[in-house]
Design a protein around this motif. Structure first.
Motif, PDB file in Angstrom:
ATOM      1  N   SER A   5      -4.209   1.873  -9.843  1.00  0.00           N
ATOM      2  CA  SER A   5      -2.967   1.280  -9.338  1.00  0.00           C
ATOM      3  C   SER A   5      -2.234   2.188  -8.366  1.00  0.00           C
ATOM      4  O   SER A   5      -1.191   1.830  -7.845  1.00  0.00           O
ATOM      5  CB  SER A   5      -2.027   0.919 -10.495  1.00  0.00           C
ATOM      6  OG  SER A   5      -2.489  -0.243 -11.143  1.00  0.00           O
ATOM      7  N   THR A   6      -2.774   3.387  -8.156  1.00  0.00           N
ATOM      8  CA  THR A   6      -2.231   4.300  -7.153  1.00  0.00           C
ATOM      9  C   THR A   6      -3.415   4.891  -6.384  1.00  0.00           C
ATOM     10  O   THR A   6      -4.567   4.724  -6.772  1.00  0.00           O
ATOM     11  CB  THR A   6      -1.416   5.448  -7.784  1.00  0.00           C
ATOM     12  OG1 THR A   6      -2.305   6.468  -8.263  1.00  0.00           O
ATOM     13  CG2 THR A   6      -0.566   4.960  -8.953  1.00  0.00           C
ATOM     14  N   GLY A  34       0.028  -3.537  -6.863  1.00  0.00           N
ATOM     15  CA  GLY A  34      -1.226  -4.275  -6.831  1.00  0.00           C
ATOM     16  C   GLY A  34      -1.692  -4.786  -8.175  1.00  0.00           C
ATOM     17  O   GLY A  34      -2.813  -5.278  -8.298  1.00  0.00           O
ATOM     18  N   MET A  35      -0.852  -4.696  -9.213  1.00  0.00           N
ATOM     19  CA  MET A  35      -1.263  -5.182 -10.536  1.00  0.00           C
ATOM     20  C   MET A  35      -1.204  -6.706 -10.576  1.00  0.00           C
ATOM     21  O   MET A  35      -0.420  -7.340  -9.864  1.00  0.00           O
ATOM     22  CB  MET A  35      -0.364  -4.590 -11.615  1.00  0.00           C
ATOM     23  CG  MET A  35      -0.421  -3.082 -11.693  1.00  0.00           C
ATOM     24  SD  MET A  35       0.518  -2.465 -13.100  1.00  0.00           S
ATOM     25  CE  MET A  35       0.830  -0.794 -12.555  1.00  0.00           C
ATOM     26  N   ARG A  36      -2.039  -7.277 -11.443  1.00  0.00           N
ATOM     27  CA  ARG A  36      -2.127  -8.726 -11.590  1.00  0.00           C
ATOM     28  C   ARG A  36      -2.158  -9.096 -13.066  1.00  0.00           C
ATOM     29  O   ARG A  36      -2.559  -8.280 -13.910  1.00  0.00           O
ATOM     30  CB  ARG A  36      -3.386  -9.258 -10.898  1.00  0.00           C
ATOM     31  CG  ARG A  36      -3.476  -8.928  -9.427  1.00  0.00           C
ATOM     32  CD  ARG A  36      -2.431  -9.666  -8.609  1.00  0.00           C
ATOM     33  NE  ARG A  36      -2.740 -11.073  -8.503  1.00  0.00           N
ATOM     34  CZ  ARG A  36      -3.501 -11.601  -7.549  1.00  0.00           C
ATOM     35  NH1 ARG A  36      -4.032 -10.815  -6.614  1.00  0.00           N
ATOM     36  NH2 ARG A  36      -3.736 -12.897  -7.511  1.00  0.00           N
ATOM     37  N   ASP A  84       0.807  -1.223   0.000  1.00  0.00           N
ATOM     38  CA  ASP A  84       0.000   0.000   0.000  1.00  0.00           C
ATOM     39  C   ASP A  84       0.839   1.272   0.000  1.00  0.00           C
ATOM     40  O   ASP A  84       0.438   2.284  -0.583  1.00  0.00           O
ATOM     41  CB  ASP A  84      -0.945  -0.005   1.200  1.00  0.00           C
ATOM     42  CG  ASP A  84      -2.107  -0.969   1.007  1.00  0.00           C
ATOM     43  OD1 ASP A  84      -2.413  -1.310  -0.156  1.00  0.00           O
ATOM     44  OD2 ASP A  84      -2.705  -1.399   2.012  1.00  0.00           O
ATOM     45  N   CYS A  85       1.999   1.243   0.649  1.00  0.00           N
ATOM     46  CA  CYS A  85       2.816   2.461   0.686  1.00  0.00           C
ATOM     47  C   CYS A  85       3.344   2.814  -0.707  1.00  0.00           C
ATOM     48  O   CYS A  85       3.546   3.997  -1.018  1.00  0.00           O
ATOM     49  CB  CYS A  85       3.955   2.313   1.685  1.00  0.00           C
ATOM     50  SG  CYS A  85       5.213   1.100   1.238  1.00  0.00           S
ATOM     51  N   VAL A  86       3.564   1.804  -1.562  1.00  0.00           N
ATOM     52  CA  VAL A  86       3.996   2.073  -2.936  1.00  0.00           C
ATOM     53  C   VAL A  86       2.879   2.770  -3.702  1.00  0.00           C
ATOM     54  O   VAL A  86       3.120   3.698  -4.476  1.00  0.00           O
ATOM     55  CB  VAL A  86       4.401   0.762  -3.640  1.00  0.00           C
ATOM     56  CG1 VAL A  86       4.686   1.007  -5.128  1.00  0.00           C
ATOM     57  CG2 VAL A  86       5.631   0.158  -2.967  1.00  0.00           C
ATOM     58  N   ARG A  87       1.659   2.339  -3.476  1.00  0.00           N
ATOM     59  CA  ARG A  87       0.509   2.954  -4.142  1.00  0.00           C
ATOM     60  C   ARG A  87       0.292   4.396  -3.680  1.00  0.00           C
ATOM     61  O   ARG A  87      -0.387   5.169  -4.366  1.00  0.00           O
ATOM     62  CB  ARG A  87      -0.753   2.132  -3.881  1.00  0.00           C
ATOM     63  CG  ARG A  87      -0.722   0.747  -4.509  1.00  0.00           C
ATOM     64  CD  ARG A  87      -1.874  -0.107  -3.996  1.00  0.00           C
ATOM     65  NE  ARG A  87      -3.171   0.448  -4.306  1.00  0.00           N
ATOM     66  CZ  ARG A  87      -3.877   0.182  -5.406  1.00  0.00           C
ATOM     67  NH1 ARG A  87      -3.380  -0.639  -6.319  1.00  0.00           N
ATOM     68  NH2 ARG A  87      -5.063   0.719  -5.599  1.00  0.00           N
ATOM     69  N   VAL A 144     -13.420  -1.413  -0.863  1.00  0.00           N
ATOM     70  CA  VAL A 144     -13.241  -2.041  -2.173  1.00  0.00           C
ATOM     71  C   VAL A 144     -11.780  -1.880  -2.604  1.00  0.00           C
ATOM     72  O   VAL A 144     -11.230  -0.776  -2.542  1.00  0.00           O
ATOM     73  CB  VAL A 144     -14.178  -1.417  -3.230  1.00  0.00           C
ATOM     74  CG1 VAL A 144     -13.974  -2.074  -4.591  1.00  0.00           C
ATOM     75  CG2 VAL A 144     -15.633  -1.550  -2.792  1.00  0.00           C
ATOM     76  N   ARG A 145     -11.152  -2.973  -3.033  1.00  0.00           N
ATOM     77  CA  ARG A 145      -9.748  -2.961  -3.446  1.00  0.00           C
ATOM     78  C   ARG A 145      -9.664  -3.030  -4.967  1.00  0.00           C
ATOM     79  O   ARG A 145     -10.128  -4.007  -5.567  1.00  0.00           O
ATOM     80  CB  ARG A 145      -8.995  -4.151  -2.832  1.00  0.00           C
ATOM     81  CG  ARG A 145      -8.940  -4.150  -1.317  1.00  0.00           C
ATOM     82  CD  ARG A 145      -8.306  -5.414  -0.785  1.00  0.00           C
ATOM     83  NE  ARG A 145      -9.089  -6.597  -1.137  1.00  0.00           N
ATOM     84  CZ  ARG A 145     -10.152  -7.017  -0.469  1.00  0.00           C
ATOM     85  NH1 ARG A 145     -10.577  -6.333   0.593  1.00  0.00           N
ATOM     86  NH2 ARG A 145     -10.797  -8.100  -0.844  1.00  0.00           N
ATOM     87  N   SER A 146      -9.061  -2.019  -5.585  1.00  0.00           N
ATOM     88  CA  SER A 146      -8.928  -2.004  -7.044  1.00  0.00           C
ATOM     89  C   SER A 146      -7.645  -2.719  -7.456  1.00  0.00           C
ATOM     90  O   SER A 146      -6.601  -2.567  -6.826  1.00  0.00           O
ATOM     91  CB  SER A 146      -8.920  -0.567  -7.568  1.00  0.00           C
ATOM     92  OG  SER A 146      -7.810   0.149  -7.054  1.00  0.00           O
ATOM     93  N   THR A 147      -7.734  -3.499  -8.521  1.00  0.00           N
ATOM     94  CA  THR A 147      -6.591  -4.248  -9.041  1.00  0.00           C
ATOM     95  C   THR A 147      -6.587  -4.130 -10.553  1.00  0.00           C
ATOM     96  O   THR A 147      -7.519  -4.588 -11.221  1.00  0.00           O
ATOM     97  CB  THR A 147      -6.674  -5.730  -8.645  1.00  0.00           C
ATOM     98  OG1 THR A 147      -6.682  -5.852  -7.220  1.00  0.00           O
ATOM     99  CG2 THR A 147      -5.490  -6.502  -9.198  1.00  0.00           C
TER     100      THR A 147
END
Length: 332
Positions: free
Chosen positions: A125-126, A162-164, A75-78, A138-141
Motif C-alpha cells: 500500500s506504499t 490504493g486499498m480496496r 500515487d503521491c500518497v503512496r 504491476v499495480r499492487s492493491t
C-alpha cells in the motif's frame, strides 16, 4: 549499518505510532472510528460550518460505489516520506523471487496476518519497499475489510493509498474490468489468524479458505504465495486457549463485527511494536487457467498447489530471515 541519531529514531517512532493509532481507533475499531469521524461531522452540523458536513454526506452518497469500482488511488500518497520512516523503523524489506508479468493479473495471498499486517501494508500500500521498481508494470492493491469503506473521511484516506474492499464484487472488478497488470493482495487468514499470532509461532489459517482460489480460477488470475517473516514478532499477544470463555468471546465478537479483539503489548507505550525486521517474500506465480464454473476438484487441486508452494517458500527462506531450521509452518 549507519547508526541512527536520536532525532531519526524519534521520527521513525512517530511514523509508526500514527499508523498504529489509525489502525486501532479508525481502521480495526469501527465503533471508535464512528466517534472520531461521524462525531466530528455531526458536531459541525450544529455549528456555522454545517454546510461542510452536509456537502460531504451528500457527496459520499453519490460516491458510495467508488471503492468497489474505480477506487481513487493517489500515487503521491503512496510515496509519502512518512512511509519510508515507518519501514526504516523495523526495517521492512520486500524480497522478489520471480518475475510477475504485467500482461497477467494476480492474487497474492499474504501470510501471516499478525496484529496489524505491517509488512503487507508497507510493501503493497506504499512504495517505501520499492514494489513498483521490483515489479514494473504491476499495480499492487491491498484488499481490506469492506465495512471500513463506509466510514466518512477514513474511506477517502484508505482509498488514496490504493486499498480496496475485500468483497467479491470489488475483487472481480479489479481482475476482469481493469485490464492486466493488477496484483490483488489478500490476507487470507484474516481476523481468525490474528488470534493465533505470537512470537515464535508460524501458523496460518487457510486449510478451509478456498474462496480466493475459486476467484482466481473464475478470473484467470495467477496465484502467488507471500510470507512476511517477522510479522508475528512485533507484539506479545495473550493467546487464549481454544474452548476458553475468553476465546469464545473473541470468536463471537469477530462474527458480529468482522474483526477480532486481540490482547497484546508492544515495546513502548503498550502499542509501539518491537523493532523486529520484517522480510516480505513474494513467491513464484502459480499459473491458473480461466474457468467460468470451476469444479470443486479443480479448486481443491489449485488450493493444494498453493499450500505446497507456500510451505516451500517458507522453508526456503526461513534461515535467511532469522528462523532456526527447527521452525515449521503450521497450516490449519
Amino acid at each position: 549499518m549507519e547508526e541512527k541519531t536520536p532525532r531519526t529514531e524519534f521520527i521513525e517512532r512517530i511514523s509508526v505510532v500514527q499508523l498504529v493509532l489509525t489502525f486501532l481507533f479508525m481502521g480495526e475499531e469501527p465503533a471508535a472510528s464512528g466517534v472520531a469521524c461521524l462525531g466530528l461531522l455531526v458536531y459541525l452540523m450544529f455549528t456555522s460550518y454545517w454546510l461542510f458536513p452536509a456537502l460531504y454526506f451528500t457527496w459520499q452518497l453519490l460516491d458510495w460505489h467508488t471503492p468497489e469500482r474505480e477506487g481513487r488511488r493517489v500515487d503521491c500518497v503512496r510515496r509519502w516520506k512518512v512511509w519510508q520512516h515507518l519501514s526504516n523503523y523495523f526495517p521492512i524489506k520486500l524480497v522478489k523471487t520471480a518475475e510477475l508479468s504485467p500482461s497477467r493479473n494476480y492474487i497474492l495471498g499474504c501470510h501471516p496476518h499478525g496484529i496489524i499486517s505491517m509488512g503487507a501494508f508497507a510493501c503493497f500500500s506504499t512504495e517505501s519497499c520499492g514494489f513498483a521498481q521490483a515489479f514494473p508494470g504491476v499495480r499492487s492493491t491491498l484488499a481490506i475489510l469492506a465495512g471500513l469503506f463506509r466510514l466518512p473521511i477514513y474511506r477517502d484516506y484508505i482509498m488514496s493509498a490504493g486499498m480496496r474492499p475485500v468483497s467479491r464484487h470489488s475483487l472481480e472488478y479489479m481482475l476482469t474490468r481493469r485490464g492486466v497488470g493488477n496484483a490483488v493482495v489478500i490476507i487470507v487468514g484474516g481476523a481468525e489468524e490474528s488470534l493465533a499470532c505470537a512470537p515464535g509461532i508460524n501458523t496460518v489459517v487457510m486449510r478451509n479458505r478456498k474462496g480466493f482460489v475459486r476467484l482466481a480460477l473464475e478470473c484467470g488470475a495467477d496465484l502467488v504465495p507471500v510470507y512476511s517473516f517477522g510479522e508475528n514478532e512485533l507484539y506479545k499477544q495473550v493467546v487464549l486457549p481454544e474452548g476458553s470463555w475468553g476465546r469464545r468471546l473473541q470468536a463471537l465478537f469477530k462474527q458480529i463485527m468482522g474483526f477480532a479483539p486481540c490482547l497484546f503489548l508492544g515495546e513502548r507505550w503498550l502499542f509501539l511494536p518491537y523493532r523486529t525486521p520484517i522480510t516480505t517474500v513474494v513467491g513464484s506465480p502459480i499459473s491458473v487457467p480461466k474457468l467460468q464454473s470451476p469444479t470443486e476438484e479443480r479448486v481443491d487441486h489449485y488450493h493444494t498447489l498453493y499450500m505446497e508452494a507456500l510451505t516451500e517458500l517458507f522453508h526456503k527462506h526461513k534461515a535467511g530471515c532469522g528462523l532456526a531450521d527447527t521452525h515449521k509452518l503450521q497450516i490449519i
